[in-house]
Design a protein around this motif. Structure first.
Motif, mmCIF file in Angstrom:
data_model
loop_
_atom_site.group_PDB
_atom_site.id
_atom_site.type_symbol
_atom_site.label_atom_id
_atom_site.label_comp_id
_atom_site.label_asym_id
_atom_site.label_seq_id
_atom_site.Cartn_x
_atom_site.Cartn_y
_atom_site.Cartn_z
ATOM 1 N N GLY A 270 0.622 17.085 -10.524
ATOM 2 C CA GLY A 270 0.328 16.575 -11.732
ATOM 3 C C GLY A 270 0.847 15.173 -11.931
ATOM 4 N N SER A 271 1.637 14.589 -10.966
ATOM 5 C CA SER A 271 1.884 13.092 -11.007
ATOM 6 C C SER A 271 0.862 12.142 -10.353
ATOM 7 C CB SER A 271 3.180 12.923 -10.226
ATOM 8 O OG SER A 271 4.015 13.905 -10.772
ATOM 9 N N ALA A 272 0.664 11.129 -11.048
ATOM 10 C CA ALA A 272 -0.171 9.911 -10.639
ATOM 11 C C ALA A 272 0.163 9.495 -9.280
ATOM 12 C CB ALA A 272 -0.205 8.966 -11.637
ATOM 13 N N ILE A 273 -0.681 9.128 -8.255
ATOM 14 C CA ILE A 273 -0.235 8.633 -7.091
ATOM 15 C C ILE A 273 -0.831 7.109 -7.141
ATOM 16 C CG2 ILE A 273 -0.655 8.598 -4.511
ATOM 17 C CD1 ILE A 273 -1.253 11.374 -4.588
ATOM 18 N N SER A 274 -0.048 6.265 -6.872
ATOM 19 C CA SER A 274 -0.055 4.767 -6.849
ATOM 20 C C SER A 274 -1.537 4.375 -6.174
ATOM 21 C CB SER A 274 1.011 4.009 -6.492
ATOM 22 O OG SER A 274 0.581 2.661 -6.358
ATOM 23 N N PRO A 275 -2.533 3.818 -6.813
ATOM 24 C CA PRO A 275 -3.655 3.594 -6.119
ATOM 25 C C PRO A 275 -3.462 2.556 -4.917
ATOM 26 C CG PRO A 275 -3.655 2.474 -8.475
ATOM 27 C CD PRO A 275 -2.704 3.683 -8.356
ATOM 28 N N ALA A 276 -2.340 1.679 -5.092
ATOM 29 C CA ALA A 276 -2.008 0.892 -4.070
ATOM 30 C C ALA A 276 -1.724 1.519 -2.775
ATOM 31 C CB ALA A 276 -0.878 0.073 -4.389
ATOM 32 N N LEU A 277 -1.196 2.867 -2.693
ATOM 33 C CA LEU A 277 -1.131 3.305 -1.391
ATOM 34 C C LEU A 277 -2.322 3.781 -0.581
ATOM 35 C CD1 LEU A 277 1.488 6.162 -2.810
ATOM 36 C CD2 LEU A 277 1.743 3.980 -1.458
ATOM 37 N N PHE A 278 -3.456 3.865 -1.474
ATOM 38 C CA PHE A 278 -4.748 3.977 -0.793
ATOM 39 C C PHE A 278 -5.477 2.610 -0.191
ATOM 40 C CE2 PHE A 278 -4.029 7.786 -3.294
ATOM 41 C CZ PHE A 278 -4.216 8.793 -2.591
ATOM 42 N N ILE A 279 -5.284 1.653 -1.272
ATOM 43 C CA ILE A 279 -5.962 0.473 -1.055
ATOM 44 C C ILE A 279 -5.236 -0.308 0.199
ATOM 45 C CG2 ILE A 279 -5.983 -2.053 -2.136
ATOM 46 C CD1 ILE A 279 -6.246 -0.434 -4.642
ATOM 47 N N LEU A 280 -3.826 -0.243 0.246
ATOM 48 C CA LEU A 280 -3.077 -1.014 1.339
ATOM 49 C C LEU A 280 -3.507 -0.514 2.651
ATOM 50 C CD1 LEU A 280 0.159 -1.768 -0.578
ATOM 51 C CD2 LEU A 280 -1.739 -3.378 -0.294
ATOM 52 N N ILE A 281 -4.050 0.708 2.769
ATOM 53 C CA ILE A 281 -4.512 1.431 4.306
ATOM 54 C C ILE A 281 -5.148 0.222 5.070
ATOM 55 C CG2 ILE A 281 -5.678 3.020 5.458
ATOM 56 C CD1 ILE A 281 -4.711 5.167 3.224
ATOM 57 N N PHE A 282 -6.062 -0.384 4.296
ATOM 58 C CA PHE A 282 -7.124 -1.134 4.668
ATOM 59 C C PHE A 282 -6.462 -2.746 5.291
ATOM 60 C CE2 PHE A 282 -8.979 2.104 2.423
ATOM 61 C CZ PHE A 282 -10.007 2.755 3.319
ATOM 62 N N PRO A 283 -6.069 -3.214 4.264
ATOM 63 C CA PRO A 283 -5.427 -4.449 4.769
ATOM 64 C C PRO A 283 -4.288 -4.555 5.698
ATOM 65 C CG PRO A 283 -5.057 -4.312 2.401
ATOM 66 C CD PRO A 283 -6.162 -3.386 2.817
ATOM 67 N N LEU A 284 -3.446 -3.481 5.484
ATOM 68 C CA LEU A 284 -2.294 -3.230 6.401
ATOM 69 C C LEU A 284 -2.979 -2.996 7.988
ATOM 70 C CD1 LEU A 284 0.510 -1.782 4.179
ATOM 71 C CD2 LEU A 284 0.218 -4.194 5.170
ATOM 72 N N GLY A 285 -3.936 -1.925 7.867
ATOM 73 C CA GLY A 285 -4.483 -1.622 8.897
ATOM 74 C C GLY A 285 -5.003 -2.749 9.990
ATOM 75 N N PHE A 286 -5.663 -3.688 9.017
ATOM 76 C CA PHE A 286 -6.181 -4.998 9.758
ATOM 77 C C PHE A 286 -5.123 -5.811 10.276
ATOM 78 C CE2 PHE A 286 -8.308 -9.282 8.824
ATOM 79 C CZ PHE A 286 -8.801 -9.377 10.015
ATOM 80 N N ARG A 287 -4.073 -5.869 9.661
ATOM 81 C CA ARG A 287 -2.916 -6.881 10.145
ATOM 82 C C ARG A 287 -2.378 -6.003 11.153
ATOM 83 N NH1 ARG A 287 -1.870 -11.454 6.912
ATOM 84 N NH2 ARG A 287 -3.033 -11.512 5.162
ATOM 85 N N MET A 288 -1.900 -4.793 11.143
ATOM 86 C CA MET A 288 -1.214 -4.069 12.028
ATOM 87 C C MET A 288 -1.973 -4.063 13.523
ATOM 88 S SD MET A 288 1.532 -2.296 11.112
ATOM 89 C CE MET A 288 1.655 -0.949 12.333
ATOM 90 N N THR A 289 -3.407 -4.048 13.358
ATOM 91 C CA THR A 289 -3.984 -4.143 14.610
ATOM 92 C C THR A 289 -4.474 -5.503 15.179
ATOM 93 O OG1 THR A 289 -6.214 -3.723 13.641
ATOM 94 C CG2 THR A 289 -5.078 -1.637 14.478
ATOM 95 N N CYS A 290 -4.075 -6.692 14.190
ATOM 96 C CA CYS A 290 -4.525 -7.768 14.364
ATOM 97 C C CYS A 290 -3.987 -8.187 16.087
ATOM 98 C CB CYS A 290 -3.936 -8.840 13.705
ATOM 99 S SG CYS A 290 -4.022 -10.667 13.999
#
Lengths: 253, 266
Positions: B86-106
Motif C-alpha cells: 500500500g505504500s508508494a515505492i520511489s520510481p528512482a529505485l527502478f530508474i537508477l538501476i540502469f545508470p548505476l549498473g552502467f557505472r558499476m560495470t564501467c
C-alpha cells in the motif's frame, strides 16, 4: 656535479637476504644502473645485476626502485630528492636467484602457450598485402621490449603465486590481442582460449601494467579491454552471436 | 602458507610495499567521493519528493513512469503502479538501476573501486590483503561482462535526459524560448553523460574495435579513431558526468523545495 647518495640494495638468494646500506657517488645525468655499477666496482664486487643495452630497449635491468617496478637504466638519480634514500630490490613477483637477478622463466613458458599466428593456406608466403590502418593497432604492441615489468606489477600473480598456472599476464594479453586483431590470422577460438586457458577473466582492469610500461603501451585500454569485449562478443552476448550465425559477419571466429 | 610477495621463492622482504610516495592518497579520495555519492544517491532515491519543478526534472527521477509521480513530471505516461503493502515505492529505485549498473560495470570505475573499496590491489606494487583471488571469472564479478547491456540502456537514458534538457528551454507556463540556470544545469549534465557514454570502451568496441579489417570499413574506422580520442579522457568524463548529474539533482531538489529560485536569463 657529483653528490653522495645513500642506497639500500637487497642482497641475498632464495634462502635468505636483507637490505644493505651503501653510500656511493653519483654524477650529474647518471641513472640508477650507473650507480649500481659503481657499487659493484668499488664496494660489492659480487653484486649480481642483469643488464645489457643501457638504453631502455633490451628490458634486462628490470628491478624495483623505491618499491616501483622500473628499468634501472631509465631511472635518473636526479629524479629522487637530494638526501632521499633509494631502495633497490629484485622484482618481487618472480623467484629470486641472487641479489637483483630473478628467474623470469615463467614468462617464457607462458609465451610458448600462446597459439601462434595461422596463415591462410591459399596465400603464398610473401604474397600477403595489408594496409597501414589494418596493422597500426598491432604495431603499438610490437614495441614491447619484454622487460616483464607489467608481469611483475600485476597483482594477479604478484600477490597470488597459485594463479601463475592459469594466468598468462598482461604481456601475453597484448600478444593475444595483436594476433586476434591481425587481418589474416585464421586461428579459431583465440578469444575463447584467452578467457578459458590464459586467464583473461582474472584481470580486473586496475591498469598497473599500463602505469609501469616503459614503452608507454596502453596495455589495458588498447589490448586487454578490447580482448574482454571480444570475449563478450562470443561468450556473453547471445544477440551478437546470433547475428554472426545469420549474417556471417566478420571478426567473430 | 605464505603466498604472493611473501612466497618462499621470492626475495625475503618483510614490507608489503617499499613505495615511498603517498600511494594511499588516490584510493582514499576515490573512496571518499564514491562513498559520498552512494550515500547521497541512496537518500535521494528513497526521498521520493522534490524531484520536479516545472520545467525541470531531476535526472534521478526521469523518466517518471509511476502512477505516484507528481503531476506534470511524467512525459511518457504512467504505465506502472509501484506500490508495496500500500505504500508508494520511489520510481528512482527502478530508474537508477540502469545508470548505476552502467557505472558499476564501467571499465574505469572498476579500476577505481577495486582499488579504493576492495584493495585489490590498493595501489600498484602494494600487496593486497586477500588470500585468494579469482578476478572476474565467477559470480558475482562475471556479471561485469554485462557492461554492454547497461551501455545500451544508458544510451536510452541519455536520449530521455537530453529531451528533458530541451524541455527546460521553456518557462513555468510552458512557453518556449526561455533559458534559466536550470536549463544550463540539465544541458551540461546530459552533455557530459553523452561524452561519458561515447568515450566508453564498449562504445569504442561496438563502433569499430571489433573489426579485423579496418580498411574494408573506412567509415567505421574513422568513427573508431574519433571515439578512441574521446576514450583517452574516459576517466575525466566519468568523474565530471557523475558530479554533473549529482549537481543537477541537487539543483532541482533545491528549486522544487523552494530553497533556491531558478533564475531565468531570458
Amino acid at each position: 656535479m657529483t653528490r653522495k647518495i645513500n642506497l639500500r640494495i637487497w642482497r641475498g638468494d632464495a634462502t635468505d637476504g636483507a637490505l644493505k646500506n651503501v653510500e656511493v657517488e653519483a654524477n650529474e645525468g647518471e641513472v640508477v644502473l650507473d650507480v649500481i655499477h659503481r657499487v659493484q666496482a668499488t664496494q660489492m664486487g659480487d653484486l649480481a645485476v642483469r643488464w645489457n643495452c643501457k638504453a631502455g630497449k633490451c628490458g634486462s635491468c628490470s628491478m624495483e626502485i623505491n618499491g616501483k617496478p622500473r628499468l634501472a637504466c631509465m631511472t635518473q638519480v636526479a629524479s629522487f630528492p637530494e638526501g632521499e634514500e633509494i631502495t633497490i630490490t629484485p622484482l618481487r613477483a618472480f623467484p629470486v636467484i641472487k641479489d637483483l637477478v630473478t628467474d623470469v622463466s615463467f614468462n617464457y613458458r607462458k609465451a610458448m602457450e600462446i597459439p601462434a599466428y595461422e596463415h591462410p593456406k591459399d596465400l603464398a608466403p610473401g604474397a600477403a598485402r595489408m594496409e597501414q590502418v589494418d596493422v597500426e593497432r598491432s604495431q603499438e604492441f610490437r614495441k614491447c621490449i619484454e622487460c616483464f615489468l607489467c608481469q611483475d606489477v600485476c597483482h594477479v600473480i604478484r600477490d597470488h603465486e597459485e594463479n601463475k598456472k592459469s594466468f598468462a599476464g598482461p604481456r601475453f594479453f597484448i600478444r593475444i590481442a595483436e594476433l586476434d586483431m591481425h587481418p589474416l590470422d585464421l586461428l579459431k577460438n583465440r578469444k575463447q582460449k584467452a578467457q578459458e586457458e590464459h586467464g583473461l577473466g582474472m584481470c580486473n582492469i586496475t591498469k598497473c601494467c599500463t602505469e609501469v610500461c616503459p614503452e608507454h603501451i596502453r596495455i589495458t585500454d588498447n589490448a586487454i579491454i578490447p580482448m574482454k569485449e571480444r570475449v563478450v562478443d562470443v561468450k556473453y552476448d547471445p544477440i551478437r552471436w546470433l547475428g554472426t550465425k545469420i549474417r556471417k559477419r566478420e571478426g567473430i571466429v | 602458507m605464505a603466498t604472493g610477495v611473501f612466497s618462499a621463492s621470492r626475495a625475503k622482504i618483510k614490507e608489503r610495499t617499499l613505495r615511498t610516495d603517498r600511494w594511499w592518497v588516490q584510493p582514499a579520495i576515490t573512496f571518499g567521493v564514491l562513498f559520498s555519492f552512494i550515500i547521497y544517491a541512496t537518500l535521494r532515491a528513497f526521498e521520493n519528493a522534490n524531484y520536479f519543478a516545472e520545467p525541470l526534472i531531476s535526472p534521478f527521477y526521469s523518466p517518471c513512469l509511476s502512477t505516484e509521480c507528481v503531476p506534470g513530471s511524467s512525459l511518457m505516461g504512467q504505465p506502472f503502479n509501484f506500490t508495496l503493502f500500500g505504500s508508494a515505492i520511489s520510481p528512482a529505485l527502478f530508474i537508477l538501476i540502469f545508470p548505476l549498473g552502467f557505472r558499476m560495470t564501467c571499465y574505469y570505475y572498476r579500476k577505481a573501486y577495486y582499488r579504493a573499496f576492495w584493495f585489490s590491489p590498493p595501489a600498484c606494487a602494494v600487496a593486497e590483503p586477500h588470500e585468494k583471488y579469482t578476478g572476474e571469472t565467477r559470480a558475482p564479478l562475471i556479471l561485469q561482462n554485462a557492461h554492454r547491456w547497461f551501455f545500451y540502456a544508458g544510451l536510452v537514458f541519455n536520449v530521455i535526459l537530453t529531451y528533458d534538457a530541451i524541455l527546460a528551454f521553456r518557462n513555468q507556463e510552458k512557453q518556449w524560448g526561455h533559458v534559466s540556470v536550470g536549463t544550463l544545469v540539465l544541458l551540461f549534465s546530459s552533455f557530459m553523460l553523452w561524452m561519458y557514454s561515447l568515450s566508453c570502451h564498449t562504445c569504442r568496441h561496438t563502433i569499430g574495435g571489433r573489426l579485423k579489417h579496418f580498411s574494408k570499413h573506412p567509415i567505421r574506422y574513422r568513427l573508431w579513431t574519433r571515439i578512441s580520442i574521446l576514450n583517452h579522457s574516459h576517466q575525466q568524463f566519468a568523474w565530471v558526468s557523475l558530479f554533473a548529474v549529482a549537481f543537477a539533482d541537487i539543483y532541482v531538489r533545491q528549486v522544487s523545495s523552494g530553497a533556491w529560485t531558478n533564475f531565468y536569463l531570458f
